[in-house]
Design an enzyme around this catalytic site. Structure first.
Site, PDB file in Angstrom:
ATOM      1  N   LYS A 120      50.091  19.804  73.910  1.00 35.64           N
ATOM      2  CA  LYS A 120      50.326  19.869  72.466  1.00 35.64           C
ATOM      3  C   LYS A 120      49.283  19.042  71.710  1.00 35.64           C
ATOM      4  O   LYS A 120      49.051  17.863  72.019  1.00 35.64           O
ATOM      5  CB  LYS A 120      51.725  19.337  72.148  1.00 35.64           C
ATOM      6  CG  LYS A 120      52.820  20.257  72.627  1.00 35.64           C
ATOM      7  CD  LYS A 120      52.901  21.508  71.766  1.00 35.64           C
ATOM      8  CE  LYS A 120      53.865  22.513  72.376  1.00 35.64           C
ATOM      9  NZ  LYS A 120      53.934  23.745  71.577  1.00 35.64           N
ATOM     10  N   ASP A 130      47.659  23.767  72.326  1.00 41.41           N
ATOM     11  CA  ASP A 130      48.539  24.424  71.359  1.00 41.41           C
ATOM     12  C   ASP A 130      48.701  23.518  70.141  1.00 41.41           C
ATOM     13  O   ASP A 130      49.282  22.437  70.244  1.00 41.41           O
ATOM     14  CB  ASP A 130      49.904  24.683  72.020  1.00 41.41           C
ATOM     15  CG  ASP A 130      50.878  25.423  71.102  1.00 41.41           C
ATOM     16  OD1 ASP A 130      50.520  25.702  69.944  1.00 41.41           O
ATOM     17  OD2 ASP A 130      51.999  25.717  71.564  1.00 41.41           O
ATOM     18  N   GLU A 164      45.847  27.774  71.116  1.00 40.85           N
ATOM     19  CA  GLU A 164      47.024  28.479  70.600  1.00 40.85           C
ATOM     20  C   GLU A 164      47.399  28.004  69.200  1.00 40.85           C
ATOM     21  O   GLU A 164      47.375  26.799  68.917  1.00 40.85           O
ATOM     22  CB  GLU A 164      48.189  28.247  71.575  1.00 40.85           C
ATOM     23  CG  GLU A 164      49.490  28.919  71.200  1.00 40.85           C
ATOM     24  CD  GLU A 164      50.492  28.851  72.358  1.00 40.85           C
ATOM     25  OE1 GLU A 164      50.070  28.966  73.531  1.00 40.85           O
ATOM     26  OE2 GLU A 164      51.690  28.671  72.092  1.00 40.85           O
ATOM     27  N   GLU A 197      53.655  33.862  68.283  1.00 41.07           N
ATOM     28  CA  GLU A 197      55.076  33.526  68.478  1.00 41.07           C
ATOM     29  C   GLU A 197      55.840  33.576  67.158  1.00 41.07           C
ATOM     30  O   GLU A 197      57.068  33.626  67.165  1.00 41.07           O
ATOM     31  CB  GLU A 197      55.207  32.152  69.144  1.00 41.07           C
ATOM     32  CG  GLU A 197      54.789  30.994  68.266  1.00 41.07           C
ATOM     33  CD  GLU A 197      54.823  29.669  69.013  1.00 41.07           C
ATOM     34  OE1 GLU A 197      53.923  29.448  69.854  1.00 41.07           O
ATOM     35  OE2 GLU A 197      55.726  28.865  68.765  1.00 41.07           O
ATOM     36  N   ASP A 219      57.212  36.610  71.123  1.00 44.64           N
ATOM     37  CA  ASP A 219      58.383  36.092  71.833  1.00 44.64           C
ATOM     38  C   ASP A 219      59.390  37.229  71.951  1.00 44.64           C
ATOM     39  O   ASP A 219      59.768  37.825  70.935  1.00 44.64           O
ATOM     40  CB  ASP A 219      58.992  34.905  71.069  1.00 44.64           C
ATOM     41  CG  ASP A 219      60.049  34.194  71.889  1.00 44.64           C
ATOM     42  OD1 ASP A 219      60.978  34.869  72.386  1.00 44.64           O
ATOM     43  OD2 ASP A 219      59.966  32.960  72.036  1.00 44.64           O
ATOM     44  N   HIS A 223      55.466  34.535  74.611  1.00 46.66           N
ATOM     45  CA  HIS A 223      55.919  33.182  74.291  1.00 46.66           C
ATOM     46  C   HIS A 223      57.361  33.047  74.779  1.00 46.66           C
ATOM     47  O   HIS A 223      58.159  33.967  74.627  1.00 46.66           O
ATOM     48  CB  HIS A 223      55.860  32.979  72.774  1.00 46.66           C
ATOM     49  CG  HIS A 223      56.448  31.682  72.294  1.00 46.66           C
ATOM     50  ND1 HIS A 223      57.724  31.586  71.766  1.00 46.66           N
ATOM     51  CD2 HIS A 223      55.951  30.432  72.279  1.00 46.66           C
ATOM     52  CE1 HIS A 223      57.971  30.326  71.432  1.00 46.66           C
ATOM     53  NE2 HIS A 223      56.903  29.595  71.732  1.00 46.66           N
ATOM     54  N   GLU A 268      54.939  31.581  80.418  1.00 49.93           N
ATOM     55  CA  GLU A 268      55.159  30.262  79.804  1.00 49.93           C
ATOM     56  C   GLU A 268      56.456  29.679  80.369  1.00 49.93           C
ATOM     57  O   GLU A 268      57.536  30.282  80.248  1.00 49.93           O
ATOM     58  CB  GLU A 268      55.244  30.381  78.282  1.00 49.93           C
ATOM     59  CG  GLU A 268      55.598  29.035  77.655  1.00 49.93           C
ATOM     60  CD  GLU A 268      55.232  28.917  76.185  1.00 49.93           C
ATOM     61  OE1 GLU A 268      55.213  29.943  75.484  1.00 49.93           O
ATOM     62  OE2 GLU A 268      54.968  27.776  75.762  1.00 49.93           O
TER      63      GLU A 268
END
Ligand code: CA
Length: 381
Positions: A171, A199, A225, A251, A274, A301, A334
């Protein structure tokens, strides 16, 4: 002869919530609990199918309540017909967002129900499988209220590598300078053989994202991402042009119509719908086929309970190789490793990885059984 009693008899939502032992942060939010909206559909035979909606649980449950009069008595096997009816009924105010996340949960539950009635896993009904297992990457490294990320993030990433994961997503999206320091430290800690993804949870604008991407061009980052907000495809296009790392996202995008624009503008290199948000298994299969026609990779996602995970795995089993080749690059899964008190608890048998690989569930429907005691334990409404 067709099956009897396939009409929908009842729909129930289970809104679940549980506090986290350690709250965690991403670029724009701090979570102190995990929530989920689980959908249970029963047909006139008494068979039950399960689904999940991504996003705010109580709001999803409210939309499903509005859907319910449109669903009772309908043939539960006519999944596309139901999908189109609900979409058309609500599209004036519901082309994106919560109407579609709620519709996703309905669609997943209907696929589960159909698979159970036919005694077949969903991926067989979708024309597969193309694959029966999938490599997974670990998602984690959220920020904590206390401690130095340069220490606890590296410890966490090394833990995933020790568990057998070949790929880890970290992250960022907090601050370009400190994010760069962290990415460099993680790469040097795990060495060149582990795949790394970053991400930003749309925490940057295009200028920041381009500056970051250019600065780590030599670190072999597999994808970048959500560099920028999903409501600004022009910024995505700028980031794609302005720095060398492949751009991923999707997502927070919805339906074939939403992804049509992304694909036509070639705004994103790797789309990540997603399954529990973009329209369910039916819609995500359509998006995946469309992505293949554009030569764009599709990696779902996944960030919910084991129900959403099982739905993603059923879809992954039938995603086309992009491109088709003798040694195709299969999609990867994921696998969220952040704290989630009921992610696995809602399943009778948890979906686990072995050495960074996850098997596609092969039992009927989504291939899972639900632990009703866990629903009772975590239900808030
Ligand atoms: Ca993400």
């Amino acid at each position: 002869m067709s099956l009897n009693n396939t009409r929908i008899a009842s729909i129930r939502t289970h809104v679940l919530s549980a506090p986290l032992s350690k709250p965690f942060l991403w670029s724009f939010n701090r979570a102190d609990k995990r929530e989920g909206c689980i959908v249970e559909i029963t047909d006139e035979s008494g068979a039950t199918g399960w689904g999940e909606c991504f996003g705010p649980a109580k709001l999803n449950a409210a939309v499903i309540e509005a859907f319910t009069p449109h669903l009772i008595g309908k043939d539960g096997f006519a999944i596309d017909a139901i999908w189109q009816h609900l979409y058309n009924q609500f599209l004036d105010q519901g082309q994106k967002g919560l109407v579609i996340t709620a519709l996703s949960g309905i669609d997943i539950a209907l696929w589960d129900l159909k698979g159970r009635r036919l005694n077949e896993p969903v991926h067989r009904l979708l024309g597969g499988p193309i694959r029966s297992e999938v490599k997974a990457y670990a998602t984690g490294t959220y920020r904590l209220d206390e401690g130095n990320p340069l220490e606890y993030v590296i410890r966490e990433v090394k833990g995933y590598v020790d568990e057998g994961f070949h790929a880890v997503k970290i992250k960022i999206g907090f601050d370009v300078s400190s994010d760069l320091e962290l990415i460099r430290a993680v790469r040097s800690a795990v060495g060149p053989d582990i795949e790394l993804m970053i991400d930003a949870n749309h925490g940057y604008d295009a200028l920041e994202a381009i500056r970051l991407g250019q600065a780590i061009a030599d670190l072999d980052i597999r994808w970048f991402e959500e560099p920028v907000t999903p409501d600004n495809l022009g910024a995505y296009e700028e980031v794609r042009r302005g720095q060398p790392i492949p751009v991923a996202g999707g997502e927070c995008d919805f339906t074939r119509w939403g992804f049509r624009e992304i694909l036509q503008r070639r705004a994103i290199d790797i789309i990540q719908p997603d399954t529990a948000a973009a329209g369910g298994i039916s819609e995500c299969k359509k998006i995946a086929d469309m992505a293949a026609s554009f030569g764009v990779r599709y990696l779902p996602h996944v960030w919910g309970t084991g129900i959403g995970l099982a739905a993603a795995l059923q879809l992954i089993a039938v995603l086309p190789d992009t491109p088709p080749s003798y040694n195709p690059k299969a999609p990867i899964l994921e696998f969220d490793r952040s704290e989630h008190p009921f992610r696995q608890a809602v399943l009778e048998t948890p979906i686990e990885h072995g050495g960074g690989v996850v098997a596609v569930p092969s039992a009927p429907g989504l291939g899972i059984e639900i632990n009703r005691n866990a629903l009772d334990q975590f239900r808030i409404s």
